[in-house]
Design an enzyme around this catalytic site. Sequence first.
Site, mmCIF file in Angstrom:
data_model
loop_
_atom_site.group_PDB
_atom_site.id
_atom_site.type_symbol
_atom_site.label_atom_id
_atom_site.label_comp_id
_atom_site.label_asym_id
_atom_site.label_seq_id
_atom_site.Cartn_x
_atom_site.Cartn_y
_atom_site.Cartn_z
ATOM 1 N N LYS A 1 42.752 58.709 52.488
ATOM 2 C CA LYS A 1 41.158 57.993 52.391
ATOM 3 C C LYS A 1 40.561 58.447 53.481
ATOM 4 C CE LYS A 1 41.458 53.429 50.997
ATOM 5 N NZ LYS A 1 40.546 53.834 49.747
ATOM 6 N N GLU B 1 40.489 60.648 48.563
ATOM 7 C CA GLU B 1 39.101 60.185 48.525
ATOM 8 C C GLU B 1 37.919 60.876 48.952
ATOM 9 O OE1 GLU B 1 38.575 55.735 49.410
ATOM 10 O OE2 GLU B 1 37.512 56.455 50.808
ATOM 11 N N ARG C 1 53.655 22.723 37.187
ATOM 12 C CA ARG C 1 52.520 23.262 37.796
ATOM 13 C C ARG C 1 52.518 24.805 38.215
ATOM 14 N NH1 ARG C 1 48.063 24.387 36.646
ATOM 15 N NH2 ARG C 1 48.191 22.097 36.175
ATOM 16 N N LYS D 1 43.898 45.638 45.742
ATOM 17 C CA LYS D 1 43.223 44.370 46.068
ATOM 18 C C LYS D 1 43.823 43.283 45.390
ATOM 19 C CE LYS D 1 39.118 46.996 47.789
ATOM 20 N NZ LYS D 1 37.667 47.187 47.400
ATOM 21 N N ASP E 1 34.431 58.057 45.435
ATOM 22 C CA ASP E 1 34.312 56.701 46.105
ATOM 23 C C ASP E 1 32.873 56.355 46.284
ATOM 24 O OD1 ASP E 1 35.171 54.156 47.042
ATOM 25 O OD2 ASP E 1 34.873 55.009 49.124
#
Length: 277
Positions: A162, A190, A93, A130, A211
Amino acid sequence: MTVDLAHLLSFLEEDAPFGDITSEGVVPADAVLAAAVRTRERCVIAGLEEGVALFGHLGVDAEQTVEDGAEVDPGATVMTVSGPARAVLLGERTVLNIIGRMSGIATATRAAVQAVEATDPHLRVASTRKTAPGLRGLDKKAVVLGGGEAHRLSLSDMVLIKDNHLALVGFEEAVRRARAYTLYHKVEVEVETAEDAVTAARAGADLVLLDNMDPAAVAAAVEALNAAGLRDRVLVEVSGRITPETAPDYGGTGADLVSMGALTHTVRNVDVGLDIV
């Protein structure tokens, strides 16, 4: 990207912290078997290298019959397995989970790459950070096998300034500090407007991340960089709520990269199985 066996063994430990009590209780200790890992749908196969390594650690003879990154049809045998039955069942598995997830990511990436290239051969597809914690290395490897760019593997790989960084430190100061901190890493900033894209490029960014901008806004930002004589100094990346379905819309905007969290945060596993032969 090499196989991290210690990492793979942690997955096995999670699945059998005190052994496989079913196989140990039911299957004779001297039983052996031969099996084949087969696909049950068309896909870009990935994770076979990891599966072979994990089975090998368990004393099972496993061999890939195709290369990772190959496109295969339903019913294709992608790995042959033989050895102690208990060992095969112990790893089954975990191996199938790895192959299924990585193949799902590689398949989705290949489809996105082909769709984007059809509209703009210059535009490259990339993933983001992510990913599921603990699976980033495998997820990113699957993206590369699908023909995409891995982007950053971690926060240690590249400077990406960012919105929350910019809320604390302005563009020019943030880039200046980044340059002073490291000379060996690229600096990306960004932005959300064409004006800020020009500001970031003037400040010395190597990459500008547009963005949450639609294709028309991206094209306008690229034109603003051109008008300011800055386009050749920077790579332009677009990101933010982009999916494999909408990514081709950014073809022809002048961007260099389109990055998508959807490649790794919304994964549909490919259906693969291990059949005793």
